[in-house]
Design a protein around this motif. Structure first.
Motif, mmCIF file in Angstrom:
data_model
loop_
_atom_site.group_PDB
_atom_site.id
_atom_site.type_symbol
_atom_site.label_atom_id
_atom_site.label_comp_id
_atom_site.label_asym_id
_atom_site.label_seq_id
_atom_site.Cartn_x
_atom_site.Cartn_y
_atom_site.Cartn_z
ATOM 1 N N ALA A 58 0.868 -1.173 0.000
ATOM 2 C CA ALA A 58 0.000 0.000 0.000
ATOM 3 C C ALA A 58 0.907 1.225 0.000
ATOM 4 O O ALA A 58 1.586 1.495 0.995
ATOM 5 C CB ALA A 58 -0.920 0.007 1.221
ATOM 6 N N VAL A 59 0.936 1.940 -1.119
ATOM 7 C CA VAL A 59 1.841 3.071 -1.304
ATOM 8 C C VAL A 59 1.027 4.354 -1.229
ATOM 9 O O VAL A 59 0.082 4.545 -2.006
ATOM 10 C CB VAL A 59 2.581 2.985 -2.654
ATOM 11 C CG1 VAL A 59 3.626 4.088 -2.751
ATOM 12 C CG2 VAL A 59 3.224 1.623 -2.827
ATOM 13 N N LEU A 60 1.390 5.230 -0.307
ATOM 14 C CA LEU A 60 0.684 6.494 -0.109
ATOM 15 C C LEU A 60 1.552 7.618 -0.658
ATOM 16 O O LEU A 60 2.669 7.845 -0.179
ATOM 17 C CB LEU A 60 0.413 6.714 1.380
ATOM 18 C CG LEU A 60 -0.398 7.947 1.766
ATOM 19 C CD1 LEU A 60 -1.807 7.865 1.195
ATOM 20 C CD2 LEU A 60 -0.446 8.105 3.280
ATOM 21 N N VAL A 61 1.057 8.324 -1.681
ATOM 22 C CA VAL A 61 1.829 9.384 -2.329
ATOM 23 C C VAL A 61 0.920 10.549 -2.692
ATOM 24 O O VAL A 61 -0.298 10.385 -2.844
ATOM 25 C CB VAL A 61 2.515 8.884 -3.619
ATOM 26 C CG1 VAL A 61 3.636 7.926 -3.316
ATOM 27 C CG2 VAL A 61 1.500 8.252 -4.570
ATOM 28 N N PRO A 62 1.503 11.746 -2.855
ATOM 29 C CA PRO A 62 0.721 12.853 -3.417
ATOM 30 C C PRO A 62 0.226 12.494 -4.805
ATOM 31 O O PRO A 62 0.853 11.709 -5.527
ATOM 32 C CB PRO A 62 1.733 14.009 -3.455
ATOM 33 C CG PRO A 62 2.732 13.679 -2.400
ATOM 34 C CD PRO A 62 2.837 12.179 -2.420
ATOM 35 N N VAL B 275 14.206 2.844 -0.264
ATOM 36 C CA VAL B 275 15.091 3.860 -0.832
ATOM 37 C C VAL B 275 14.560 4.348 -2.174
ATOM 38 O O VAL B 275 14.536 5.551 -2.459
ATOM 39 C CB VAL B 275 16.515 3.296 -0.994
ATOM 40 C CG1 VAL B 275 17.429 4.307 -1.687
ATOM 41 C CG2 VAL B 275 17.091 2.896 0.355
ATOM 42 N N GLU B 276 14.108 3.414 -2.985
ATOM 43 C CA GLU B 276 13.727 3.764 -4.351
ATOM 44 C C GLU B 276 12.419 4.539 -4.414
ATOM 45 O O GLU B 276 12.248 5.420 -5.258
ATOM 46 C CB GLU B 276 13.662 2.484 -5.198
ATOM 47 C CG GLU B 276 15.066 1.937 -5.481
ATOM 48 C CD GLU B 276 15.129 0.425 -5.555
ATOM 49 O OE1 GLU B 276 14.097 -0.228 -5.263
ATOM 50 O OE2 GLU B 276 16.199 -0.099 -5.900
ATOM 51 N N LEU B 277 11.468 4.268 -3.514
ATOM 52 C CA LEU B 277 10.239 5.058 -3.475
ATOM 53 C C LEU B 277 10.542 6.499 -3.104
ATOM 54 O O LEU B 277 9.922 7.429 -3.631
ATOM 55 C CB LEU B 277 9.250 4.450 -2.475
ATOM 56 C CG LEU B 277 7.966 5.257 -2.248
ATOM 57 C CD1 LEU B 277 7.153 5.368 -3.542
ATOM 58 C CD2 LEU B 277 7.115 4.651 -1.135
ATOM 59 N N THR C 111 8.297 12.073 -0.609
ATOM 60 C CA THR C 111 6.948 12.260 -0.065
ATOM 61 C C THR C 111 6.155 10.968 0.055
ATOM 62 O O THR C 111 5.052 10.975 0.580
ATOM 63 C CB THR C 111 6.154 13.231 -0.954
ATOM 64 O OG1 THR C 111 6.039 12.682 -2.278
ATOM 65 C CG2 THR C 111 6.854 14.580 -1.043
ATOM 66 N N GLY C 112 6.682 9.862 -0.451
ATOM 67 C CA GLY C 112 5.928 8.610 -0.461
ATOM 68 C C GLY C 112 6.185 7.762 0.775
ATOM 69 O O GLY C 112 7.259 7.794 1.382
ATOM 70 N N ARG C 113 5.180 7.017 1.154
ATOM 71 C CA ARG C 113 5.293 6.037 2.230
ATOM 72 C C ARG C 113 4.627 4.748 1.768
ATOM 73 O O ARG C 113 3.760 4.769 0.908
ATOM 74 C CB ARG C 113 4.604 6.526 3.504
ATOM 75 C CG ARG C 113 5.161 7.826 4.062
ATOM 76 C CD ARG C 113 4.357 8.259 5.262
ATOM 77 N NE ARG C 113 4.815 9.539 5.793
ATOM 78 C CZ ARG C 113 4.222 10.200 6.761
ATOM 79 N NH1 ARG C 113 3.129 9.708 7.306
ATOM 80 N NH2 ARG C 113 4.697 11.353 7.193
ATOM 81 N N PHE C 114 5.027 3.653 2.371
ATOM 82 C CA PHE C 114 4.356 2.405 2.006
ATOM 83 C C PHE C 114 4.326 1.456 3.190
ATOM 84 O O PHE C 114 5.107 1.573 4.134
ATOM 85 C CB PHE C 114 5.045 1.755 0.793
ATOM 86 C CG PHE C 114 6.351 1.058 1.094
ATOM 87 C CD1 PHE C 114 6.410 -0.317 1.220
ATOM 88 C CD2 PHE C 114 7.525 1.786 1.225
ATOM 89 C CE1 PHE C 114 7.611 -0.966 1.476
ATOM 90 C CE2 PHE C 114 8.731 1.156 1.475
ATOM 91 C CZ PHE C 114 8.779 -0.222 1.602
ATOM 92 N N ALA C 115 3.386 0.546 3.120
ATOM 93 C CA ALA C 115 3.280 -0.544 4.080
ATOM 94 C C ALA C 115 3.250 -1.839 3.294
ATOM 95 O O ALA C 115 2.788 -1.871 2.149
ATOM 96 C CB ALA C 115 2.011 -0.396 4.927
ATOM 97 N N ARG C 116 3.750 -2.889 3.899
ATOM 98 C CA ARG C 116 3.783 -4.176 3.211
ATOM 99 C C ARG C 116 3.314 -5.272 4.150
ATOM 100 O O ARG C 116 3.479 -5.179 5.374
ATOM 101 C CB ARG C 116 5.193 -4.495 2.697
ATOM 102 C CG ARG C 116 6.233 -4.547 3.786
ATOM 103 C CD ARG C 116 7.641 -4.775 3.254
ATOM 104 N NE ARG C 116 7.871 -6.149 2.852
ATOM 105 C CZ ARG C 116 9.013 -6.576 2.325
ATOM 106 N NH1 ARG C 116 10.014 -5.732 2.123
ATOM 107 N NH2 ARG C 116 9.174 -7.834 1.999
#
Length: 731
Positions: free
Chosen positions: A644-648, A693-695, A702-707
Motif C-alpha cells: 500500500a503506497v501512499l503518495v501525493p 530507498v527507491e520510493l 513524499t511517499g510512504r508504504f506498508a507491506r
C-alpha cells in the motif's frame, strides 16, 4: 514581537523550573541542511547559554554530539538544549532533518508542546517537511516558521514567505504571515544586499543587528512606507483569529487597535495553533553577541508558545489495560513520565531522556517501568521496578545534576537498565502506562554476519542494546533463511547502525545479501523409488519404499499418507519413512529451498527382518523424494507482498510505472485525504528489497508504504533459472 528586554540565562549552570508555566518545550523541524543546529547555537548564544566561541564555562558546546555526527557532518539523533529567557526555561529539541532518522523527529514531537519549522531561503520547503506540518496540523500542535540562510546570494525572503503561505497556509492563507520584514544593508560586489536588521510590523520599530548588538530605533518615513501593506495584512490576520468578535468591526470602522491588544491576541492564536507567524534568523557574525532575529524568536517562544499546562490531558491505563482517569500537568499529581530517547554513554551506561507529564521525578527514587506495544520491533513487554540513578540536565555531551524534574519538564535519567524508548515511568505503588506513539515501520532489510568468532560472542548483546535505543529498528532472526536481519528506515540509518555496533559495542559485522523466503513445489504428479541397501559385514542396511507425490493448493504444507498394504513396509517403519521425506522436503529437492504444498503417499516397499532399521527407512524416504523430483518439473515459489503506497496525487503515475517494472500488479487506488492517493498492489518480495530507498527517489521524499505477506506463488521460469544458478545469493 515587542521591544521588551529580557534577562539572559547564566551560562554553565543547570537550568531548573519550579512551575510548569515557566517552561516551554519546542521542537525544531526541517529538512537536512536547513540550518536547525546552527539556529540552536545562535539561540543559545543570545540567551547566554554559551559564549562567543560557542562554549559554556565547563567547555561543552551546544553542538557537542557523538562522534558519528562529527564524522558525518549531519545530525542523526535528537538532542536537547535548555536555555533561559526572561525567567522562562526553554527546552529546545533539535531533530535530524534526514528522512532516515524520522524516529528521532517523532520523539521530539512527542516531547514538545510546539514546533518551529526551519526553512532555508535558498532551498525552499521539501515534501517531507510539508508532511510533518500536516501531521502537526491534524493534532493541533502550535507552529511557527523560521526562515534561515538569508546570507545566501540567491535568498529571497519575500518569495520565501509567499511560498510558506502557499504551502503551510493552504487551508487558511491569512494564518501564515510574517511578523517582520528584512532591513537590508549595502549591497556587496555580487549585488547581494545582506539583511542587517528587522522592521517590526506590529511595533513599527526597527531592530538593527549590524553592530553585533540589537539596537532599536524609530523607522524613517521610507521604512514606514515599506511596511504599510504588510502590516495591514498582519493585523487583519490576527483579528480574524481573535476571540474578540467585535475587534474586526472596530478595525474596519477605522479604530486604531492598540498594539498590546494585537500582541496579546497574536500570542493566544499562536498558542491555540490557529496562527503561524513567519520570522527570520541568522547566526551571529564574528564578534557579535546576538544573531539576527534571535531575540524576536525567543520572545515569540516565551510569549506565544503554550506552556505544558495548555497541553491536553494525557490518556493513561494501568499496565493490565484497565482504565484510569486521564492525567494533567500537575507537579503534585501521580507520576507519569515517558522515555523519549535512549542512548549509551561509555562512562555512565544507559541514559534515558524523559518527558515528565505529571507528578515530580526525583533523583535516586524507585519507579515502575512499563513497556508495552513494541513486541513486533524486538522489544519485549515488561513491568519492573527500578531505582533511577542521577537526574541531570543535558547540554551537549555534558550532564548537570538535578534534584528533581517537575511535570512539563525534560531531564536525563541514568542507569535505567530495563527502560527503553517509549516506556512509561510511574510510581511503584501506582503503576501506569502511556500508549506509545506511532513510529514508522522499518522496511529496508540489512542482513548481517559476525566478522569473527569474537564478534559472534558479542553480537546478540550488541544488537539487543542497539534496538533498545532505537524503536524504528527491528531485529529479525529469520527461521527460514537463517539470517540475522536488521530492518531499518534507509541506507543512512543502516550505516549508523553498523557504526554504532562497531564503535559503541565493539562488534564488527559484515553485511551480506538479504534472502527472501523462497519455496519449491511439484508442478505435476510424480513417482519415486528409494532403495537403500548396503552390506558391510555384520548388520547391513536394507530399506526400499515407493512413493507418489502430487501438488496441493497453496498453503497446504506437507501431507503424508500411508497406503501400504500387506505389511510390505512394517508398521514401525512408516514413521521413519515420513521423517525421511519431511527432512528431505525441508532441505529442498531442486535449488535447496523448502518443499511445500504436496501430498506424499507411501504406496509400497520392502524390508529385511535383520537389516532394516529406522535410519535405513529414513534414508530410503529421502531418496524416493529426490528421485520423484528428478522426474518432475519443480516450480520455484516466491513470496508475494501486498503493498500500500501512499503518495501525493502528482506521483501516482510514476509510482504505478515503477511498480509495473518490478512485476507488480496494481489492484486498486483510493483517495487518502486531500491531494493524496493510496496505490494498492501485489508484488514479489524479491523486487522490493530496496523499495524504501527507491520510493523516496520516485516520490521526491513524499511517499510512504506498508507491506504485508500475501502468499507464495510460482516464479517466472526465466527468473527461477537465474536463482537456481546462484541459489546462495538469494535476493
Amino acid at each position: 514581537m515587542g521591544a521588551t528586554s529580557h534577562q539572559a540565562g547564566a551560562a554553565g549552570r543547570a537550568l531548573t523550573a519550579d512551575r510548569p508555566s515557566s517552561i516551554r518545550n519546542v521542537v525544531l523541524v526541517g529538512h537536512s541542511g536547513s540550518g536547525k543546529t546552527t539556529l540552536v547555537e545562535a539561540l543559545a548564544l543570545t540567551a547566554g547559554a554559551v559564549n562567543r566561541a560557542g562554549r559554556v564555562e565547563d567547555g561543552a558546546t551546544v553542538s557537542d554530539y557523538d562522534e558519528i555526527e562529527h564524522r558525518r557532518q549531519r545530525s542523526v539523533q535528537l538532542s536537547l538544549v535548555p536555555v533561559e529567557w526572561g525567567g522562562i526555561k526553554i527546552n529546545i529539541l533539535d531533530t535530524p532533518g534526514y528522512a532516515d532518522f524520522v524516529g528521532e523527529l517523532r520523539a521530539g514531537l512527542r516531547a514538545a508542546d510546539a514546533a518551529l519549522f526551519v526553512v532555508s531561503a535558498s532551498d525552499g520547503v521539501d515534501g517531507a517537511t510539508r508532511m510533518v506540518w500536516d501531521e502537526c496540523e491534524a493534532v493541533g500542535m502550535p507552529r511557527a516558521i523560521v526562515v534561515t540562510h538569508l546570507e545566501a546570494a540567491r535568498s529571497d525572503y519575500a518569495q520565501m514567505t509567499t511560498v510558506c503561505g502557499e504551502i503551510f497556509g493552504a487551508e487558511d492563507p491569512d494564518a501564515v504571515i510574517p511578523l517582520y520584514l528584512p532591513l537590508h544593508g549595502p549591497a556587496g560586489p555580487d549585488g547581494h544586499a545582506p539583511v542587517a536588521g528587522l522592521l517590526g510590523l506590529l511595533s513599527q520599530r526597527v531592530y538593527e543587528y549590524s553592530s553585533g548588538e540589537r539596537v532599536e530605533r524609530d523607522p524613517d518615513p521610507a521604512e514606514l512606507a515599506l511596511i504599510a501593506d504588510a502590516r495591514s495584512r498582519l493585523i487583519e490576520g490576527i483579528i480574524a483569529e481573535s476571540e474578540d468578535e467585535s475587534l474586526m468591526d472596530r478595525y474596519l470602522g477605522g479604530e486604531d487597535i492598540d498594539v498590546k491588544t494585537l500582541v496579546d491576541d497574536l500570542e493566544r492564536a499562536v498558542a491555540r495553533g490557529t496562527f503561524h507567524p513567519v520570522l527570520m534568523a541568522a547566526p551571529a557574525t564574528d564578534g557579535a553577541r546576538q544573531g539576527l532575529g534571535t531575540v524576536e524568536l525567543l520572545e515569540l517562544v516565551t510569549g506565544g508558545f503554550p506552556t505544558p499546562l495548555e497541553r491536553g490531558a494525557v490518556t493513561v491505563t494501568r499496565p493490565d489495560g484497565s482504565a484510569r482517569p486521564d492525567i494533567t500537568c500537575d507537579p503534585a499529581g501521580p507520576l507519569v513520565a515517558e522515555v523519549v530517547k535512549t542512548s549509551s554513554d561509555p562512562y555512565v551506561g544507559r541514559v534515558s531522556l524523559v518527558r515528565v507529564f505529571s507528578g515530580t521525578l526525583k533523583a535516586e527514587e524507585t519507579v515502575h517501568v512499563s513497556g508495552h506495544g513494541l513486541a513486533d520491533r524486538g522489544h519485549e513487554d515488561h513491568d519492573v521496578d527500578e531505582r533511577i540513578g542521577t537526574l541531570t540536565g543535558p547540554f551537549g555531551k555534558h550532564q548537570r545534576a538535578l534534584t528533581q524534574c517537575i511535570a512539563g519538564d525534560l531531564a536525563c535519567v541514568a542507569k535505567l537498565t530495563r527502560a527503553e524508548t517509549g516506556d512509561t515511568l510511574s510510581a511503584k505503588d501506582d503503576p501506569l502506562l502511556m500508549e506509545p506513539w506511532t513510529m514508522p515501520d522499518p522496511l529496508l532489510p540489512l542482513a548481517i554476519e559476525a566478522h569473527s568468532k569474537a564478534d559472534e560472542d558479542k553480537l546478540s548483546q550488541g544488537l539487543a542494546r542497539l534496538v533498545a535505543e532505537d524503536p524504528t529498528m527491528r531485529l529479525e532472526q529469520n527461521p527460514h533463511t537463517h539470517q540475522v536481519v536488521l530492518w531499518c528506515l534507509g541506507e543512512a540509518h543502516q550505516d549508523v547502525a553498523l557504526e554504532r555496533l562497531r564503535t559503541r559495542y565493539g562488534v564488527q559485522v559484515d553485511p551480506v545479501p538479504h534472502k527472501v523466503s523462497l519455496r519449491e513445489t511439484f508442478a505435476a504428479k510424480a513417482a519415486g523409488r528409494g532403495r537403500h541397501v548396503k552390506q558391510s559385514g555384520g548388520h547391513g542396511q536394507f530399506a526400499i519404499c515407493e512413493i507418489e507425490v502430487e501438488p496441493l493448493p497453496p498453503g497446504s504444507g506437507i501431507e503424508f499418507v500411508d497406503k501400504v498394504v500387506g505389511g510390505a513396509v512394517p508398521r514401525q517403519f512408516i514413521p521413519s519413512v515420513e521423517k525421511g521425506v519431511r527432512g528431505q522436503a525441508a532441505r529442498g529437492v531442486a535449488a535447496g529451498y523448502p518443499l511445500v504444498d504436496v501430498r506424499i503417499t507411501l504406496l509400497d516397499g520392502k524390508a529385511h527382518s535383520v537389516d532394516s532399521s529406522d535410519a535405513a527407512f529414513q534414508t530410503a524416504g529421502a531418496l524416493a523424494l529426490r528421485e520423484a523430483a528428478a522426474e518432475a518439473r519443480i516450480d520455484l515459489l516466491e513470496p508475494v507482498a501486498e503493498l500500500a503506497v501512499l503518495v501525493p496525487d502528482e506521483y501516482v503515475g510514476p509510482v504505478m510505472s515503477d511498480l509495473a517494472g518490478r512485476r507488480g500488479r496494481v489492484v486498486g487506488t483510493d483517495q487518502a485525504g486531500p491531494g493524496r492517493t493510496r496505490v494498492r498492489a501485489e508484488i514479489p518480495e524479491i523486487e522490493i528489497g530496496r523499495y524504501a530507498v527507491e520510493l523516496r527517489s520516485v516520490s521526491h521524499g513524499t511517499g510512504r508504504f506498508a507491506r504485508a505477506y500475501a502468499r507464495h506463488e510460482p516464479m517466472p521460469p526465466q527468473i527461477a533459472e537465474k536463482v537456481r544458478e546462484q541459489p546462495e545469493k538469494g535476493s
